[in-house]
Design an enzyme around this catalytic site. Structure first.
Site: not given
Ligand code: PMT
Length: 205
Positions: A21-23, A88
Site C-alpha cells: 500500500s502507500n501512505p 493513490a
C-alpha cells in the site's frame, strides 16, 4: 454537476494480513468530495481504507483493492459525471494471494507482481481530472499522465515538499493541462485547494 471522487490508498494483499500500500490518508479526496457536495453537486466518494468521517451530503462507497475501486467507479459513473481521481492506487498487486496468513518460512523472497487496471484511464466520464504525486520532473511527468489518461486537468503535487502531499492538511499543487500549461498554486489547505478545483471544474460546464 455530478461528481465521482476517488480517495485514499488501495491495499493489495499477499495473504490474509500482509499487503502492499502507500501512505495516502484520503484527506485530499475527502476535501474534494466535501467541496463538491457543499456547492450542491451530487457527489459519490469511493474511498480506500482510511480513517475519516464521511463529508455531509456525500454518498460513500468503501473499497480495499484497486480492482474493487475500479468496479465501484465504473458502477457509479454516468456519462455526464465528472471523475476526480485523488486516490493513490497501487499500480501492481501480488500475483498470488493466500486466504490464510502465510508462515514466515512460506513467504517467497521475491514476490511476483502483476499490473492493476488503470481506473482513471479506462473510465468514461464527461470530464476526467487526475492527481499526480511526483518527486521529480513534477509538471512534465504530470502533463505526460494527463495526456496518456485523456484528462482535462491534472493536479500535480511534489510530495517531497514539507506541507505537501501525503497526510498533510495542506498541499502545494499546480494545475497542469494536457499541453503542459501550468498554474502554480501557493501552499494552502487541502480544503481551499479542493474548493479552487471544484470552481475550476464548474467553469467548464
Ligand atoms: O490522501 P492524502 O494523504 O491527502 O494524500 C493526497 C495524495 C498525495 C494521495 C494526492 O494529492 C495525490 O497526489 N494523488 C495521486 C497519487 C498518485 O500517485 O497518482 P499516480 O501518479 O500514481 O496516478 C495518476 C492518476 O491516475 C491519479 O489520479 C490516480 O488516482 C490515477 N490512477 C493511477 C493508477 C491506477 N491504477 N488507476 C488510477 O486511477
Amino acid at each position: 454537476m455530478r461528481f465521482v471522487v476517488t480517495a485514499g490508498p488501495t491495499r493489495e494483499y499477499l495473504d490474509a494480513v500482509r499487503f502492499l500500500s502507500n501512505p495516502s490518508t484520503g484527506k485530499m479526496g475527502f476535501a474534494v468530495a466535501a467541496a463538491a457536495a457543499g456547492r450542491g453537486h451530487e457527489t459519490v466518494l469511493i474511498a480506500g481504507p482510511v480513517n475519516l468521517p464521511t463529508p455531509k451530503g456525500v454518498k460513500r462507497i468503501d473499497v480495499v483493492s484497486a480492482r474493487d475501486m475500479l468496479k465501484a467507479v465504473h458502477a457509479s459513473l454516468t456519462g455526464d459525471s465528472v471523475l476526480v481521481a485523488t486516490a493513490a492506487v497501487a499500480d501492481f498487486r501480488p500475483k498470488v494471494c493466500s486466504k490464510r496468513k502465510l508462515h514466515k518460512a512460506e513467504i517467497a523472497r521475491q514476490i511476483e507482481l502483476v499490473p492493476n487496471p488503470d481506473i482513471l484511464k479506462t473510465a468514461n466520464a464527461r470530464f476526467k481530472v487526475g492527481f499526480a504525486a511526483e518527486t521529480d520532473a513534477v509538471e512534465a511527468s504530470a502533463a505526460a499522465k494527463c495526456r496518456a489518461k485523456g484528462l482535462r486537468l491534472i493536479v500535480a503535487n511534489d510530495v517531497t515538499r514539507p506541507g505537501a502531499g501525503f497526510a498533510a492538511d495542506t498541499n502545494i499543487a499546480s494545475f497542469v493541462s494536457p499541453d503542459g500549461t501550468t498554474e502554480k498554486l501557493p501552499l494552502m489547505t487541502k480544503r481551499r485547494l479542493a474548493a479552487k478545483l471544484v470552481e475550476r471544474i464548474e467553469s467548464w460546464s
